[in-house]
Design a protein around this motif. Structure first.
Motif, PDB file in Angstrom:
ATOM      1  N   ALA A   1       0.830  -1.205   0.000  1.00 36.30           N
ATOM      2  CA  ALA A   1       0.000   0.000   0.000  1.00 36.30           C
ATOM      3  C   ALA A   1       0.869   1.262   0.000  1.00 36.30           C
ATOM      4  CB  ALA A   1      -0.933   0.002   1.201  1.00 36.30           C
ATOM      5  N   MET A   2       1.968   1.242   0.755  1.00 40.11           N
ATOM      6  CA  MET A   2       2.874   2.403   0.769  1.00 40.11           C
ATOM      7  C   MET A   2       3.484   2.627  -0.612  1.00 40.11           C
ATOM      8  SD  MET A   2       4.781   1.842   4.442  1.00 40.11           S
ATOM      9  CE  MET A   2       5.918   3.234   4.262  1.00 40.11           C
ATOM     10  N   LYS A   3       3.834   1.541  -1.271  1.00 43.34           N
ATOM     11  CA  LYS A   3       4.405   1.627  -2.616  1.00 43.34           C
ATOM     12  C   LYS A   3       3.355   2.158  -3.602  1.00 43.34           C
ATOM     13  CE  LYS A   3       6.928  -1.407  -5.848  1.00 43.34           C
ATOM     14  NZ  LYS A   3       8.020  -0.524  -6.261  1.00 43.34           N
ATOM     15  N   PHE A   4       2.134   1.696  -3.462  1.00 47.67           N
ATOM     16  CA  PHE A   4       1.047   2.189  -4.313  1.00 47.67           C
ATOM     17  C   PHE A   4       0.843   3.685  -4.098  1.00 47.67           C
ATOM     18  CE2 PHE A   4      -3.326   3.293  -5.249  1.00 47.67           C
ATOM     19  CZ  PHE A   4      -3.573   2.638  -6.452  1.00 47.67           C
ATOM     20  N   ALA A   5       0.862   4.112  -2.845  1.00 48.37           N
ATOM     21  CA  ALA A   5       0.680   5.536  -2.550  1.00 48.37           C
ATOM     22  C   ALA A   5       1.803   6.360  -3.165  1.00 48.37           C
ATOM     23  CB  ALA A   5       0.611   5.764  -1.043  1.00 48.37           C
ATOM     24  N   PHE A   6       3.014   5.832  -3.125  1.00 48.89           N
ATOM     25  CA  PHE A   6       4.151   6.524  -3.753  1.00 48.89           C
ATOM     26  C   PHE A   6       3.957   6.621  -5.266  1.00 48.89           C
ATOM     27  CE2 PHE A   6       8.031   5.742  -6.228  1.00 48.89           C
ATOM     28  CZ  PHE A   6       8.695   6.945  -6.026  1.00 48.89           C
ATOM     29  N   GLU A   7       3.658   5.486  -5.887  1.00 52.70           N
ATOM     30  CA  GLU A   7       3.611   5.442  -7.354  1.00 52.70           C
ATOM     31  C   GLU A   7       2.387   6.125  -7.936  1.00 52.70           C
ATOM     32  OE1 GLU A   7       3.776   1.317  -8.413  1.00 52.70           O
ATOM     33  OE2 GLU A   7       5.964   1.241  -8.319  1.00 52.70           O
ATOM     34  N   ARG A   8       1.238   5.919  -7.299  1.00 49.43           N
ATOM     35  CA  ARG A   8      -0.014   6.331  -7.921  1.00 49.43           C
ATOM     36  C   ARG A   8      -0.617   7.581  -7.312  1.00 49.43           C
ATOM     37  NH1 ARG A   8       0.815   3.977 -12.558  1.00 49.43           N
ATOM     38  NH2 ARG A   8       0.404   1.745 -12.621  1.00 49.43           N
ATOM     39  N   LEU A   9      -0.463   7.727  -5.993  1.00 56.77           N
ATOM     40  CA  LEU A   9      -1.094   8.870  -5.325  1.00 56.77           C
ATOM     41  C   LEU A   9      -0.111  10.006  -5.104  1.00 56.77           C
ATOM     42  CD1 LEU A   9      -3.092   6.890  -2.586  1.00 56.77           C
ATOM     43  CD2 LEU A   9      -3.797   7.435  -4.933  1.00 56.77           C
ATOM     44  N   LYS A  10       1.176   9.715  -5.224  1.00 47.80           N
ATOM     45  CA  LYS A  10       2.251  10.708  -5.003  1.00 47.80           C
ATOM     46  C   LYS A  10       2.238  11.213  -3.567  1.00 47.80           C
ATOM     47  CE  LYS A  10       2.859  10.091  -9.332  1.00 47.80           C
ATOM     48  NZ  LYS A  10       3.844   9.062  -9.718  1.00 47.80           N
ATOM     49  N   LEU A  11       1.851  10.325  -2.658  1.00 41.42           N
ATOM     50  CA  LEU A  11       1.800  10.674  -1.242  1.00 41.42           C
ATOM     51  C   LEU A  11       2.765   9.805  -0.451  1.00 41.42           C
ATOM     52  CD1 LEU A  11      -2.072  10.943  -0.786  1.00 41.42           C
ATOM     53  CD2 LEU A  11      -0.432  12.836  -0.656  1.00 41.42           C
ATOM     54  N   VAL A  12       3.391  10.438   0.542  1.00 41.17           N
ATOM     55  CA  VAL A  12       4.252   9.718   1.469  1.00 41.17           C
ATOM     56  C   VAL A  12       3.386   9.283   2.647  1.00 41.17           C
ATOM     57  CG1 VAL A  12       6.254   9.871   2.983  1.00 41.17           C
ATOM     58  CG2 VAL A  12       6.244  11.099   0.776  1.00 41.17           C
TER      59      VAL A  12
ATOM     60  N   ALA B   1      -5.517   1.179   6.042  1.00 45.72           N
ATOM     61  CA  ALA B   1      -6.854   1.174   5.427  1.00 45.72           C
ATOM     62  C   ALA B   1      -6.732   1.006   3.912  1.00 45.72           C
ATOM     63  CB  ALA B   1      -7.609   2.464   5.775  1.00 45.72           C
ATOM     64  N   LEU B   2      -5.742   1.673   3.320  1.00 43.68           N
ATOM     65  CA  LEU B   2      -5.477   1.481   1.892  1.00 43.68           C
ATOM     66  C   LEU B   2      -5.065   0.040   1.633  1.00 43.68           C
ATOM     67  CD1 LEU B   2      -5.087   2.606  -0.984  1.00 43.68           C
ATOM     68  CD2 LEU B   2      -2.788   3.320  -0.298  1.00 43.68           C
ATOM     69  N   ALA B   3      -4.264  -0.511   2.536  1.00 40.86           N
ATOM     70  CA  ALA B   3      -3.825  -1.903   2.399  1.00 40.86           C
ATOM     71  C   ALA B   3      -5.023  -2.849   2.433  1.00 40.86           C
ATOM     72  CB  ALA B   3      -2.836  -2.262   3.504  1.00 40.86           C
ATOM     73  N   ALA B   4      -6.003  -2.551   3.276  1.00 47.32           N
ATOM     74  CA  ALA B   4      -7.193  -3.400   3.356  1.00 47.32           C
ATOM     75  C   ALA B   4      -7.949  -3.405   2.032  1.00 47.32           C
ATOM     76  CB  ALA B   4      -8.105  -2.932   4.488  1.00 47.32           C
ATOM     77  N   VAL B   5      -8.006  -2.244   1.378  1.00 51.73           N
ATOM     78  CA  VAL B   5      -8.683  -2.160   0.081  1.00 51.73           C
ATOM     79  C   VAL B   5      -7.884  -2.904  -0.980  1.00 51.73           C
ATOM     80  CG1 VAL B   5      -9.396  -0.590  -1.769  1.00 51.73           C
ATOM     81  CG2 VAL B   5      -9.848   0.002   0.625  1.00 51.73           C
TER      82      VAL B   5
END
Lengths: 326, 326
Positions: free
Chosen positions: B272-283, B291-295
């Protein structure tokens, strides 16, 4: 000489309408850490949070949403180092138009992969030895496609200007007088659209284009009063801003509205990316971080002023980002 | 048994007033990548963009803004793994109150450093062998200070609930019916404040607490109908969520309002952290990403629904972040 079709402020308003529900209204963020360092308030417009990870979707959609499959069976062609590529790919996919993007072979992997993942075909070329214009025009002819220019077009500039429109409207709603705005600049589309907005809504604000040190053609063009080019085609980590020179439409808009240009080196850009990671919790790519770098390296005086800046994109490869923050 | 002083929805509204101009109104973000993966719309509330890098400033300010130097010369004391620490430090600094924070010695360096940089004194302890409650209470007595509880207090919960209030108001303004909300959960303050909001404003929405796999005491407490503890004190990368057990105030609010708890493992958190980095541009920090990981790991079905989730914090050390995204 052909008369240039220049955008005006009303074109930005029209673009904003067209973008409603399609682009993300990115927030305006303020950081107590940054304010302390700058000695004044600094308002941040994080376009890295925009759809496709940069502001480029705005201009692409404002252009491409006017096309349709029936009248444009050949779809669209664009050349781009990667952010315009993704913006065009996403917009074309929504309109069900085929898209071919001509990209430098040394583009960040994430940009090439995302462009493909968004459904576009990608054709790579060698940045140092090949002419992207020529390649794109050959493809245009072969496909009967429409060119989506990266910056030098009324619709593109007006679309990019919607980011500044949101920023200026936010400032007006919050009774903040913006004294100066710093904008990452390649071909001049984002800064031009932004200048149209601020010179209408907050005319006292100074607008500064910010470029990578070796690619400071805008700074030099503003001094020369005419479009001058960069001497090099490689040599910066700011892949998004390594544009050969300004466009003519963009320069015509910008030369009347911009203050002097600012330039930052790779070292200053990396420090800004690390700051964005640590303090803003935002992933910003090198080219997206130049305006923040200008503030952090005191290339512009923010003391006692209300400043604003755009973080224009966040499409950076993990390996590079990991190296820069470590 | 002492009657518990439970927060109600009006306390969240009052907190929102108190926080106006002090906390950042974080945006609501939607990602076409995430929507495609989830098969429905997922609205993201990125509290990593909040002042001090997590939602914790909200509760801390709602509590501390009521104190003043004259009546509270001993200042404040708090115990925290690092996000509450920074929230308390920032709020105390604004009110010119001395602050001592008791933190685990293995807290992320960025959290300890930032807490100090915000002007607080930091006292570290060993998470496995020492009792943070006891240490904090010894300091409280010695200083004549006020304890700022990390979650189990009306003002803290109401403050944290303002994040959900912004989310619910955004959804109402945009005519979006939220079906379910996923909230990172440690002691239950954020999820409790959020439950008060949603069960008032959008009562049909299901509220799911999300925890790290080994620290799923909330999930088990909801099944048992009473507060149960975790068996371990270490063993997750989610440093922000390694709480021994729920509070009594928080549980009293939550047991009537939450759906079943969800749990994710470290591997799912990293993805989920990697997804947030790549797709959401959020740290996003590990605890902030559950919660993102659960989704993303399909622990919750989002197909055809309108889901919302909170990214609760972004304070993660560069070395760990670099390792996770690479």
């Amino acid at each position: 000489m052909t008369k240039l079709d220049l955008p005006v402020f009303a074109d930005v308003l029209a673009a904003a309408k067209r973008l409603e529900g399609m682009a993300i209204k990115t927030p305006v963020i303020e950081s107590s850490w940054l304010n302390d360092l700058a000695g004044g308030r600094v308002f941040i417009k994080p376009e890295c949070l925009q759809r496709t990870g940069s502001f480029k979707f705005r201009g692409a959609w404002n252009f491409i949403s006017r096309l349709n499959r029936k009248d444009n069976p050949g779809g669209v062609v664009a050349f781009s180092s990667g952010n315009h590529a993704q913006g065009v790919a996403a917009a074309a996919a929504i309109k069900n138009l085929p898209a071919l993007i001509v990209m430098p072979a040394d583009s960040p992997v994430i940009k090439i992969e995302n462009t493909k993942a968004l459904g576009a075909e990608v054709l790579t070329y060698d940045r140092a030895s090949e002419d992207r214009n020529e390649i794109a025009h050959r493809q245009l002819k072969a496909r009967g496609a429409v060119l989506v220019p990266p910056f030098d077009h009324k619709y593109i500039m007006a679309g990019q200007g919607t980011a500044a429109l949101e920023l200026a409207d936010w400032a007006l709603e919050n009774h903040v007088d913006i004294d100066q705005v710093m904008i990452p600049t390649g071909g001049g589309g984002l800064v031009g659209g932004s200048a149209l907005v601020f010179k209408t809504k907050m005319p006292k604000a100074d607008i500064y284009p910010v470029e990578p040190a070796l690619f400071d053609d805008y700074r030099r063009s503003l001094i020369a009063g005419e479009v001058v080019s960069n001497d090099v085609t490689t040599g910066s980590i700011c892949d998004a801003l390594m544009t050969p020179c300004s466009g003519h439409v963009t320069f015509a808009v910008n030369k009347l509205r911009l203050s002097n240009g600012l330039a930052v080196n790779d070292h200053e850009v990396c420090a800004a990316m690390k700051f964005a990671f640590e303090r803003l919790k935002l992933v910003v790519e090198p080219g997206g971080a130049v305006a923040l770098a200008a503030v952090l390296s005191s290339k512009i005086d923010c003391a006692g002023k209300n400043s604003a800046l755009v973080l224009s994109g966040g499409n950076v490869d993990a390996a590079m980002f990991a190296g820069i923050i470590s």
